[in-house]
Design a protein around this motif. Structure first.
Motif, PDB file in Angstrom:
ATOM      1  N   GLU A 153      -0.354  10.200  10.696  1.00  0.00           N
ATOM      2  CA  GLU A 153      -1.177   9.431   9.760  1.00  0.00           C
ATOM      3  C   GLU A 153      -0.507   8.108   9.372  1.00  0.00           C
ATOM      4  OE1 GLU A 153      -4.293  10.042   8.892  1.00  0.00           O
ATOM      5  OE2 GLU A 153      -4.348  11.915  10.006  1.00  0.00           O
TER       6      GLU A 153
ATOM      7  N   PHE B 199       1.239   5.178   0.515  1.00  0.00           N
ATOM      8  CA  PHE B 199       0.488   6.134   1.307  1.00  0.00           C
ATOM      9  C   PHE B 199       1.167   7.497   1.326  1.00  0.00           C
ATOM     10  CE2 PHE B 199      -0.380   8.137   5.456  1.00  0.00           C
ATOM     11  CZ  PHE B 199      -1.750   8.307   5.320  1.00  0.00           C
TER      12      PHE B 199
ATOM     13  N   GLU C  69      -3.301   5.263  -1.264  1.00  0.00           N
ATOM     14  CA  GLU C  69      -4.145   6.020  -0.354  1.00  0.00           C
ATOM     15  C   GLU C  69      -3.491   7.357  -0.045  1.00  0.00           C
ATOM     16  OE1 GLU C  69      -5.569   4.259   3.254  1.00  0.00           O
ATOM     17  OE2 GLU C  69      -5.429   2.228   2.415  1.00  0.00           O
ATOM     18  N   HIS C  70      -4.350   8.341   0.225  1.00  0.00           N
ATOM     19  CA  HIS C  70      -3.826   9.617   0.738  1.00  0.00           C
ATOM     20  C   HIS C  70      -4.801  10.167   1.754  1.00  0.00           C
ATOM     21  CE1 HIS C  70      -6.365  12.642  -1.392  1.00  0.00           C
ATOM     22  NE2 HIS C  70      -6.562  11.639  -2.210  1.00  0.00           N
ATOM     23  N   ARG C  71      -4.247  10.870   2.726  1.00  0.00           N
ATOM     24  CA  ARG C  71      -5.047  11.469   3.788  1.00  0.00           C
ATOM     25  C   ARG C  71      -4.540  12.868   4.085  1.00  0.00           C
ATOM     26  NH1 ARG C  71      -5.431   6.507   8.082  1.00  0.00           N
ATOM     27  NH2 ARG C  71      -6.538   5.096   6.710  1.00  0.00           N
TER      28      ARG C  71
ATOM     29  N   THR D 263       0.871  -1.171   0.000  1.00  0.00           N
ATOM     30  CA  THR D 263       0.000   0.000   0.000  1.00  0.00           C
ATOM     31  C   THR D 263       0.910   1.223   0.000  1.00  0.00           C
ATOM     32  OG1 THR D 263      -1.777  -1.103   1.211  1.00  0.00           O
ATOM     33  CG2 THR D 263      -1.764   1.305   1.255  1.00  0.00           C
TER      34      THR D 263
ATOM     35  N   LEU E 205      -2.175   4.526  10.340  1.00  0.00           N
ATOM     36  CA  LEU E 205      -2.540   3.571   9.288  1.00  0.00           C
ATOM     37  C   LEU E 205      -1.778   2.262   9.456  1.00  0.00           C
ATOM     38  CD1 LEU E 205      -4.098   2.841   6.742  1.00  0.00           C
ATOM     39  CD2 LEU E 205      -2.263   3.909   5.409  1.00  0.00           C
TER      40      LEU E 205
ATOM     41  N   ARG F  60      -1.856  -0.779  -3.764  1.00  0.00           N
ATOM     42  CA  ARG F  60      -3.011   0.081  -3.527  1.00  0.00           C
ATOM     43  C   ARG F  60      -2.457   1.466  -3.178  1.00  0.00           C
ATOM     44  NH1 ARG F  60      -4.184  -4.429  -1.371  1.00  0.00           N
ATOM     45  NH2 ARG F  60      -3.635  -3.958   0.782  1.00  0.00           N
TER      46      ARG F  60
END
Length: 140
Positions: free
Chosen positions: A93, A36, A84-86, A34, A97, A82
């Motif tokens: 973060e 990120f 993801e960003h936040r 993943t 995660l 995969r």
């Protein structure tokens, strides 16, 4: 192994990804990756002045600029991941995660600041190491 690749779009991210790709035991062993990215929130007053559409556009543009080159680099080397960003403090973060996502390992690039610089300024990698219960691999 479930691996979280924490990125920021810097040359240190590219160095970490190059390391991952060049070491086949990481990139070809059937790991679950993943990717990120976290971006600091726009200050409240600036967000209120700019408006929600502009702020949302900023976050989306930032994510695209950071994630797309990584997506291309990994795909070009046959690595599936995969993405993801936040929005939030990157170290917090990443650590959250890593723990909530039950990752086995976090891999991230490090600038390699000296002890004094880390003491005065801190660094994302230092804060991740302090906050994360998941093992962290730093690549310089």
């Amino acid at each position: 192994m479930k691996i979280l690749l924490a990125i920021d779009g810097s040359d240190y991210t590219k160095r970490m990804l190059t390391y991952l790709i060049e070491h086949k035991e990481w990139s070809r062993a059937g790991h679950d990756f993943t990717v990120f990215h976290a971006v600091l929130p726009v200050p409240h007053r600036a967000a209120a002045f700019a408006g929600p559409d502009i702020v949302h556009g900023y976050y989306e543009d930032d994510a695209r600029m950071v994630l797309e080159p990584v997506r291309a680099m990994l795909a070009g080397n046959g690595i599936e991941a995969r993405f993801e960003h936040r929005i939030g403090h990157p170290a917090e973060e990443i650590a959250a995660l890593a723990q909530k996502g039950k990752f086995d390992l976090v891999i991230m690039g490090s600038r390699g600041h000296g002890t004094l610089t880390n003491l005065v300024l801190g660094s994302v990698s230092t804060k991740v190491l302090a906050a994360c219960t998941v093992p962290v691999l730093l690549v310089r």
